[in-house]
Design a protein around this motif. Structure first.
Motif, PDB file in Angstrom:
ATOM      1  N   THR A 202       0.726  -1.194   0.132  1.00 62.65           N
ATOM      2  CA  THR A 202       0.082   0.029   0.179  1.00 62.65           C
ATOM      3  C   THR A 202       0.907   1.293  -0.018  1.00 62.65           C
ATOM      4  OG1 THR A 202      -1.570  -1.101   1.211  1.00 62.65           O
ATOM      5  CG2 THR A 202      -1.723   1.224   1.205  1.00 62.65           C
ATOM      6  N   GLU A 203       1.905   1.042   0.618  1.00 57.06           N
ATOM      7  CA  GLU A 203       2.787   2.533   0.816  1.00 57.06           C
ATOM      8  C   GLU A 203       3.602   2.679  -0.445  1.00 57.06           C
ATOM      9  OE1 GLU A 203       4.435   3.835   4.866  1.00 57.06           O
ATOM     10  OE2 GLU A 203       4.618   1.475   5.218  1.00 57.06           O
ATOM     11  N   ASN A 204       4.075   1.711  -0.860  1.00 56.70           N
ATOM     12  CA  ASN A 204       4.613   1.686  -2.408  1.00 56.70           C
ATOM     13  C   ASN A 204       3.822   2.465  -3.468  1.00 56.70           C
ATOM     14  OD1 ASN A 204       6.992   0.632  -1.118  1.00 56.70           O
ATOM     15  ND2 ASN A 204       6.903  -1.241  -2.190  1.00 56.70           N
ATOM     16  N   PHE A 205       2.379   1.615  -3.344  1.00 62.61           N
ATOM     17  CA  PHE A 205       1.418   2.196  -4.234  1.00 62.61           C
ATOM     18  C   PHE A 205       1.342   3.789  -4.211  1.00 62.61           C
ATOM     19  CE2 PHE A 205      -3.227   3.441  -4.660  1.00 62.61           C
ATOM     20  CZ  PHE A 205      -3.290   3.175  -6.037  1.00 62.61           C
ATOM     21  N   ILE A 268      -6.785  -3.707  -4.943  1.00 63.37           N
ATOM     22  CA  ILE A 268      -5.791  -4.043  -4.110  1.00 63.37           C
ATOM     23  C   ILE A 268      -4.877  -5.188  -4.977  1.00 63.37           C
ATOM     24  CG2 ILE A 268      -5.193  -5.714  -2.148  1.00 63.37           C
ATOM     25  CD1 ILE A 268      -7.837  -4.552  -0.981  1.00 63.37           C
ATOM     26  N   HIS A 269      -5.473  -5.869  -5.710  1.00 66.81           N
ATOM     27  CA  HIS A 269      -4.954  -7.051  -6.502  1.00 66.81           C
ATOM     28  C   HIS A 269      -4.054  -6.607  -7.573  1.00 66.81           C
ATOM     29  CE1 HIS A 269      -4.682 -10.791  -8.644  1.00 66.81           C
ATOM     30  NE2 HIS A 269      -4.722 -11.385  -7.479  1.00 66.81           N
ATOM     31  N   GLU A 270      -4.606  -5.565  -8.398  1.00 68.63           N
ATOM     32  CA  GLU A 270      -4.027  -5.170  -9.563  1.00 68.63           C
ATOM     33  C   GLU A 270      -3.494  -3.882  -9.495  1.00 68.63           C
ATOM     34  OE1 GLU A 270      -7.187  -5.325 -12.420  1.00 68.63           O
ATOM     35  OE2 GLU A 270      -7.901  -7.463 -11.874  1.00 68.63           O
ATOM     36  N   ASN A 271      -4.055  -2.840  -8.904  1.00 71.59           N
ATOM     37  CA  ASN A 271      -3.315  -1.573  -8.735  1.00 71.59           C
ATOM     38  C   ASN A 271      -2.209  -1.447  -7.867  1.00 71.59           C
ATOM     39  OD1 ASN A 271      -5.285  -0.830 -10.393  1.00 71.59           O
ATOM     40  ND2 ASN A 271      -6.414   0.806  -9.276  1.00 71.59           N
ATOM     41  N   MET A 272      -2.495  -2.032  -6.678  1.00 67.08           N
ATOM     42  CA  MET A 272      -1.592  -2.109  -5.438  1.00 67.08           C
ATOM     43  C   MET A 272      -0.446  -3.203  -5.700  1.00 67.08           C
ATOM     44  SD  MET A 272      -3.779  -0.918  -2.192  1.00 67.08           S
ATOM     45  CE  MET A 272      -4.849   0.549  -2.138  1.00 67.08           C
TER      46      MET A 272
END
Length: 733
Positions: A202-205, A268-272
C-alpha cells in the motif's frame, strides 16, 4: 490398514498431516490459546477421526458404495470417535466437555439415536478398536459407550465464556482438519509478495502515485491493531488507511455488496499489486473458475487461509448463530484484524449481528476497525451497554474536496423534460426506490431520447454483468475520462457498489444514510460550485412515500424528511470546520439531537436481534435454516421462461445434460463450472413481493439435482429485465 479418504490416504497419514497443520498454527499464533488449551486441541486432532475404523466406513472408502441396509446402519464417524477417549482424559470437567463435543460435532451431520450408537460401539466397533495400538495415554482400551453422550448433552449448560472457549477450540480443529484434507500443511498462506506485506504494498502504491500520507492514514498506522471507529469522507483514503492499520497481520475486509467487494479486490490485487488478496462471497467460486491461473485461490479463501480476504459479513458471521461449522470463521477472526466498511449501509438486524460478532471476536482476541463515511451515534449506546471495546478517532477526516453537492428538494415526480434537457450535455443519474418504478420511468424517457440505460436487480446474471460494465464505462470515476452525456436509471443497488461518477443526480427521497450514499454517485472527487444550479435533486411527496412504504422504515423516513428540509437549496460543505452531512445524519441518529431515536423501531430491532442471539443455544439451527441466515433475503432463483425456451431451442439444455451425465463423482470442478453457467441465466426474485410472479417447476433435475431453480412465466426483456406480466407466447415449452 484403515483408510481415512477414498483417494487411499490412511487414517494414520491423515492424523499426521493434521498434526503438521496443528504445529503450523501453534507456531504462527502461540498466544491464541493457553498451553492447557493447546494440549486439549492436540488431543482432539489425534482423536477426531478415529471413528473411521467403523467397518461400514472402511467398506465405503474401499468399494465406493454401500447397500440400502448398510446405509440404514450408517453412523457418522464423529459420533463414534469420542468413544475412544478416556473418561478422565481431561482432569477439568469443562475441558472434557469441550474435548468430547469438539470431536463429536466436528462435522455437521444428523445425530443418530444414541441407544443405537451405544449398541454399535459395544457390538461392532470394540473388535476393530482392539486391533489398533495408539501410544496415547488419553485414549481408552475399552470403548466407552455411555459417558460421552452425557457430556454432549452438557454443552448447552456451559457459561458464555466457556462457550467462547469451545467455539475457538472447535474452530481451530475444523480449520486444521479442512487444511489437511485439502493437502495444505500450513494453516496460512504466505502474506508476502516480493518480500512485502499488504501495508508495504500500500505504501509503495501511494509513493508511486505521488500520494502524501493523510492525517487519517497516519492515525491508523499509529493505532494499528486497536479496536477503532473512524469516520472519514470520500477521498480521504479510507481503503489505504485500513490496509495500513492491518500492517502484517491476517486481515478480512468486509463491504455490504458483492460488486463493491469486486471493485476493492481489483484495486488491491491489480493496482496495488498485492496478489495474495482473495475474494470470498456467494459468486466467488464462479469468478475463480473463469480464472485458469487462480483456481486454487478459491480454496485458499474458503479455508480462511489467505493473508487478506475481501468478503461479505455473510461469509464470516454465521458463528453468531452458533451454527455447526461456523466456528472455523470465528477462530480465523480471532487471529485477524477485521475491517467493517460502511456500517451505516446495513439494516438494523444486520447491525445487531455485526456488533454481537464484534463482542465475541474481541473476547477471543480478534481486532476490528469500523471505517465509515457516517456513523449512527445511537450505536454507541449498544457498544457501551454490552461493553464492546472501542476507541473513537479524535476527529472525523475529510478529503481535499469539501464542496461536491448542491441539494434541491422537489415535491413532485421526476421532471422528465428537464432531465432530458440536462442529459443533452451531462451524465444524469436517476435513482428509484423500487424496480417497478425504475422500469416505468425508463419507458417514459424512451419516448424522449434513445440515450437512456436501465440497471436493477431483476436482470439475469449475464445481462446484469453486461449492464454494470456499461454504466461503469459511461460514467467512470476517472479525471481523464472522455466527454459523454445521457441518462441512466437504477435503484439502491448502485448506492455503494459501483465506482461511478455522474454530473447530476435525481433521486427519490429515502433514509438519510442511503441519501448520502446516493449523493456519492455524483461529483465523487470533484469540486462543485454550480453557479447557483443544484446537482442533486430529491423528489418527495405522497407518491414517493407510498412507493417506499415496504422498503424504508417509516420513522427513519420521517426523521430524514424533517432533517433535509433545513438544507434545501444549499451547497453542502463537508469539512472539519463545517460538516453538513454529518449534521444531517446526527439529526436522525444522534439521541442528543433526536430523542425519538431512543424509542424508535430502528433501535428496538437491534435490541431484539441481540437478545435473540444472546439466548440462542449451540446448534439450535443448522446452516440451511432460514432463521440462521445472516441476511433475511427470502427469494427464489428463477429462469425466465423465454430464456429457458431459447436454451432448449438452441441445444444448450441438451448439451448441459450430456455434460452432467458424463461427469463422475470426483468431477467437482467441472460440475461447479456447469452450475455457474446455468446460474448465469437466472435471476433472484423476492418472496416478500410474491404477488405478480408466476412460478412453475423447472425441469433441470437431470442436469443439476436439488438446484431448486424455478421457471418464471413472467415476461423477460433484455432491456427491462423481469417484469410483472405474462407473455402468452412463452407458455409453450
Amino acid at each position: 490398514m484403515f483408510l481415512a479418504k477414498s483417494n487411499g490416504e490412511t487414517l494414520q497419514e491423515h492424523v499426521e498431516k493434521c498434526l503438521q497443520v496443528f504445529q503450523s498454527l501453534y507456531e504462527k499464533y502461540p498466544d491464541l490459546l493457553t498451553e492447557v488449551e493447546w494440549d486439549l486441541l492436540r488431543q482432539a486432532v489425534i482423536a477426531h477421526d478415529l471413528g473411521k475404523i467403523n467397518p461400514l466406513f472402511q467398506k465405503l472408502m474401499k468399494k465406493g458404495n454401500l447397500s440400502e441396509k448398510e446405509w440404514d446402519q450408517w453412523i457418522p464417524h464423529g459420533q463414534l470417535s469420542p468413544a475412544m477417549i478416556k473418561k478422565d482424559a481431561r482432569k477439568d470437567e469443562i475441558e472434557q466437555i469441550i474435548l468430547v463435543c469438539a470431536i463429536y460435532y466436528h462435522h455437521d451431520r444428523p445425530e443418530k439415536d444414541r441407544n443405537i450408537v451405544r449398541e454399535y460401539i459395544r457390538n461392532i466397533l470394540q473388535d476393530e478398536w482392539e486391533t489398533i495400538k495408539f501410544p496415547c495415554d488419553f485414549l481408552t482400551k475399552k470403548l466407552r459407550t455411555a459417558y460421552y453422550s452425557y457430556q454432549v448433552q452438557k454443552l448447552d449448560e456451559l457459561k458464555d465464556d466457556e462457550i467462547l472457549r469451545y467455539i475457538l477450540i472447535k474452530g481451530c480443529l475444523n480449520r486444521i482438519d479442512y487444511c489437511a484434507s485439502a493437502g495444505r500443511l500450513e494453516i496460512e498462506a504466505s502474506s508476502f509478495i516480493n518480500g512485502k506485506d499488504v501495508a508495504q504494498c500500500t505504501e509503495n502504491f501511494m509513493e508511486k502515485q505521488g500520494y502524501a500520507r493523510r492525517e487519517m492514514q497516519t492515525y491508523l498506522m499509529q493505532h494499528e491493531g486497536e479496536n477503532l471507529i473512524v469516520t472519514a469522507s470520500t477521498g480521504s483514503g479510507k481503503t489505504e488507511g485500513a490496509l495500513l492499520w492491518m500492517k502484517d497481520s491476517k486481515g478480512f475486509y468486509t463491504l455490504p455488496l458483492k460488486v463493491s467487494i469486486n471493485s476493492i479486490w481489483r484495486r488491491i490485487h491489480e493496482n496495488m499489486g498485492y496478489k495474495p488478496a482473495v475474494l470470498l462471497h456467494s459468486d466467488a467460486k464462479g469468478f475463480y473458475l473463469t480464472q485458469a491461473s487462480d483456481q486454487d485461490k478459491y480454496e485458499t479463501a474458503r479455508l480462511f487461509a489467505a493473508p487478506l480476504t475481501i468478503t461479505t459479513i455473510d461469509q464470516l458471521f454465521q458463528f453468531v448463530y452458533k451454527v455447526n461449522g461456523a466456528e472455523a470463521a470465528a477462530s480465523a477472526l480471532a487471529t485477524a484484524r477485521l475491517v467493517i466498511d460502511e456500517i451505516q449501509m446495513y439494516e438494523p438486524e444486520l447491525v445487531a449481528i455485526i456488533l454481537y460478532g464484534l463482542k465475541m471476536l474481541t473476547q477471543m482476541g480478534g481486532k476490528y476497525l469500523i471505517i465509515t463515511a457516517t456513523f449512527p451515534k445511537i450505536l454507541y449506546k449498544v457498544f457501551e451497554e454490552h461493553t464492546i471495546p472501542y476507541q473513537c478517532a479524535p476527529k472525523s477526516y475529510y478529503g481535499d474536496v469539501t464542496k461536491r453537492h448542491w441539494m434541491k428538494l422537489i415535491k413532485d415526480e421526476f421532471p422528465i423534460e428537464e432531465i432530458v434537457r440536462q442529459a443533452e450535455t451531462k451524465r444524469v443519474l436517476l435513482l428509484c426506490n423500487t424496480v417497478n418504478y425504475a422500469i416505468e420511468l425508463y419507458q417514459q424517457l424512451q419516448e424522449y431520447t434513445d440515450r437512456v440505460g436501465l440497471l436493477h436487480s431483476r436482470f439475469i446474471r449475464k445481462d446484469r454483468k453486461k449492464l454494470e460494465q456499461e454504466i461503469l464505462d459511461f460514467a467512470p470515476n476517472d479525471p481523464n475520462r472522455k466527454e459523454n452525456h445521457g441518462i441512466w436509471i437504477s435503484t439502491q443497488i448502485v448506492e455503494a457498489s459501483l465506482n461511478i461518477d455522474f454530473d447530476v443526480l435525481y433521486t427519490e427521497m429515502c433514509s438519510i444514510d442511503s441519501l448520502l450514499q446516493r449523493m456519492g454517485r455524483v461529483y465523487r472527487n470533484r469540486w462543485y460550485d454550480g453557479n447557483g444550479e443544484p446537482n442533486v435533486y430529491v423528489m418527495y411527496g405522497d407518491a414517493v412515500k407510498r412507493r417506499c412504504a415496504n422498503i424504508i422504515d417509516p420513522e427513519i423516513y420521517t426523521y430524514t424528511m424533517d432533517t433535509v428540509k433545513a438544507y434545501d437549496d444549499m451547497l453542502l460543505e463537508e469539512s472539519e470546520q463545517h460538516d453538513m452531512k454529518t449534521e444531517m445524519i446526527d439529526c436522525v441518529y444522534d439521541p442528543e439531537k433526536n430523542k425519538a431515536i431512543e424509542n424508535s423501531r430502528y433501535l428496538k430491532k437491534i435490541k431484539a436481534k441481540w437478545n435473540d442471539l444472546a439466548f440462542m443455544g449451540m446448534y439450535q439451527y443448522n446452516k440451511k435454516d432460514k432463521e440462521a441466515k445472516i441476511r433475511d433475503i427470502r427469494s427464489d432463483t428463477v429462469i425466465p421462461i423465454s430464456i429457458y425456451n431459447r436454451l432448449a431451442d438452441d441445444g444448450t439444455l441438451e448439451e448441459w445434460e450430456k455434460r452432467a451425465a458424463s461427469m463422475d463423482g470426483d468431477a467437482q470442478e467441472q460440475r461447479a463450472k456447469l452450475h455457474e453457467e446455468i446460474l448465469s441465466y437466472t435471476v433472484a426474485i423476492s418472496r416478500y413481493y410474491a404477488d405478480g410472479w408466476q412460478l412453475e417447476h423447472c425441469n433441470l433435475d437431470t442436469i443439476w439435482k436439488h438446484s431448486d431453480i424455478k421457471l418464471c412465466v413472467n415476461r423477460y426483456d433484455e432491456e427491462l429485465g423481469l417484469i410483472k406480466g405474462v407473455d402468452s407466447a412463452d407458455f409453450i415449452l
